[in-house]
Motif scaffolding. Structure first.
Motif, mmCIF file in Angstrom:
data_model
loop_
_atom_site.group_PDB
_atom_site.id
_atom_site.type_symbol
_atom_site.label_atom_id
_atom_site.label_comp_id
_atom_site.label_asym_id
_atom_site.label_seq_id
_atom_site.Cartn_x
_atom_site.Cartn_y
_atom_site.Cartn_z
ATOM 1 N N ALA A 55 78.350 104.268 18.590
ATOM 2 C CA ALA A 55 77.027 103.641 18.566
ATOM 3 C C ALA A 55 76.990 102.427 19.491
ATOM 4 C CB ALA A 55 76.673 103.236 17.144
ATOM 5 N N ALA A 79 74.477 98.443 18.511
ATOM 6 C CA ALA A 79 74.679 99.434 17.453
ATOM 7 C C ALA A 79 73.346 100.043 17.032
ATOM 8 C CB ALA A 79 75.374 98.789 16.260
ATOM 9 N N GLN A 83 72.999 103.906 17.719
ATOM 10 C CA GLN A 83 73.120 104.803 16.563
ATOM 11 C C GLN A 83 72.043 105.887 16.620
ATOM 12 O OE1 GLN A 83 75.574 104.885 14.338
ATOM 13 N NE2 GLN A 83 74.643 106.542 13.158
ATOM 14 N N LEU A 86 73.014 108.368 19.207
ATOM 15 C CA LEU A 86 74.165 109.135 18.714
ATOM 16 C C LEU A 86 73.686 110.265 17.787
ATOM 17 C CD1 LEU A 86 77.292 109.011 18.736
ATOM 18 C CD2 LEU A 86 77.155 107.502 16.749
ATOM 19 N N GLN A 103 72.578 111.279 8.292
ATOM 20 C CA GLN A 103 73.214 110.016 8.690
ATOM 21 C C GLN A 103 73.535 109.157 7.466
ATOM 22 O OE1 GLN A 103 71.818 107.077 11.934
ATOM 23 N NE2 GLN A 103 70.789 106.392 10.077
ATOM 24 N N ASN A 137 78.904 106.242 9.850
ATOM 25 C CA ASN A 137 79.353 105.153 10.715
ATOM 26 C C ASN A 137 79.256 103.872 9.907
ATOM 27 O OD1 ASN A 137 80.245 103.680 12.945
ATOM 28 N ND2 ASN A 137 78.520 104.243 14.262
#
Ligand code: GLU
Length: 371
Positions: A55, A79, A83, A86, A103, A137
């Motif tokens: 990310a 990030a 993210q 991603l 997620q 994550n």
């Protein structure tokens, strides 16, 4: 020692930044697509949870930065931007194999706080029950730097505990643990099986550091400690090698396999030992140390010689022997003030000292994990 085919019901696959992103330009969709092929190839017979970095590397490119951001606001902004990118790529890559993704962003507190830990666990297990592929994550955008897990190698080991996985595979751009630094030492060779992590391995690992992500070899060894001590096998392997996950499961000599040290620790004991940073320390005398280590006993007030830290009943604390070594972790039945009052006392005196009695044990055996 040779490897055998692994019987894996549930595995956690950690994808390193270096595998899916390039400094300056960000994510590489074709790399993500190739990983989806790998993961889809084993998902189904085994349940898979992915922990993916990338990310910050992806977001850095979106912010127009050439290298990994250093300041906290920049990292957090990267990030946030990265993210989304991603997940967008993962969504597409897995859809090509009929897999739906979800997620999950975690913080250290979701892991160290027991009700939140159980909540995260239920969420992940529910996703798996619905045949979704969770992609985890760290919630870098909101996590405060001081209390972060900090790297996805360690995070993935904690996630392996969380979902009760049998295997953790760290896919990165190196193909395993070496006897030296392969970039400098031509004699360095890959270690096929690690039975126990040695100080020498840790020393060597400390010398390598990836350019993109947070983790080098050191964090991979930390992850291996966490995983194997709880009875979870771990493999470090080259995520660019086609067929790598199948080969790992088939027990072929790819990457480095870390043999689980112990029998699988019960879920609750895993949390006590690894998830929760201890909120305090209890120093115990030699008699209590012996009773706990050799006698399989609980910790009673009489064995406590010193109390450190501000903890509440239900928190995890470390137990320290007379030589000053932390040898166990456990969940306390009393808070720090109460334990300090009860220190050295007989169990029969608990009620007189406190005016009430919760339990005889400061730490019950069932809530104790020895190292
Ligand atoms: N959570 C970070 C990211 O997604 C990566 C941490 C790591 O590299 O281990 O960029």
């Amino acid at each position: 020692m040779t490897r055998r085919p692994l019987s894996v019901r549930r595995l956690v696959v950690k994808v390193g930044s270096g595998l899916i992103a390039t400094p300056g330009t960000g994510l590489e969709p074709e790399r993500i697509a190739a990983l989806a092929v790998e993961i889809a190839g084993v998902a189904g017979p085994a349940e898979v949870v992915v922990v993916s970095s990338g990310a910050i590397a992806a977001g850095a490119a979106r912010l127009g930065l050439r290298r990994r951001p250093r300041s906290i606001p920049e990292k957090q902004a990267a990030a946030a931007a990265g993210q989304a990118a991603l997940m967008w790529h993962y969504e597409q890559a897995f859809a090509a194999h009929g897999l739906r993704v979800a997620q999950v962003l975690l913080t250290q507190e979701d892991i160290s706080h027991r009700p939140r830990y159980l909540n995260a666990r239920n969420t992940l297990l529910t996703l798996l029950a619905h045949r979704l592929l969770p992609i985890v994550n760290e919630n870098d955008t909101v996590a405060v730097e001081e209390i972060k897990v900090g790297d996805n190698d360690n995070l993935s080991a904690l996630v392996a505990h969380l979902v009760d996985a049998d295997l953790l595979v760290l896919l990165s751009d190196t193909d395993g643990l070496y006897t030296g630094d392969p970039r400098r030492d031509p004699a360095a060779r890959r270690i096929d099986v690690v039975e126990a992590i040695t100080p020498e391995m840790e020393r060597l690992a400390g010398l390598t550091e990836g350019p993109l992500g947070t983790g080098g070899m050191l964090t991979k060894l930390e992850a291996a400690q966490k995983a194997t001590a709880a009875g979870v096998a771990m493999v470090i392997a080259d995520g660019r090698a086609p067929g790598v996950l199948r080969a790992v499961l088939a027990g072929e000599p790819v990457g480095t396999y870390f043999r689980p040290r112990a029998d699988r620790l019960a879920a609750r004991k895993r949390w006590i030992a690894f998830a929760s940073p201890p909120q305090g320390l209890l120093h115990v005398d030699a008699g209590a140390h012996r009773a706990l280590v050799a006698g399989g006993k609980s910790l009673l007030p009489s064995g406590v010689v010193k109390v450190e830290g501000e903890f509440s009943a239900g928190d995890a604390v470390g137990l320290v022997d007379p030589e000053g070594r932390e040898f166990a972790r456990g969940v306390v039945s009393y808070d720090a003030r109460e334990v300090a009052l009860l220190r050295g006392a007989k169990t029969a005196e608990i009620e007189r000292i406190l005016g009430y009695r919760v339990l005889d044990e400061i730490i019950h055996r069932d809530n104790l994990v020895l190292f």
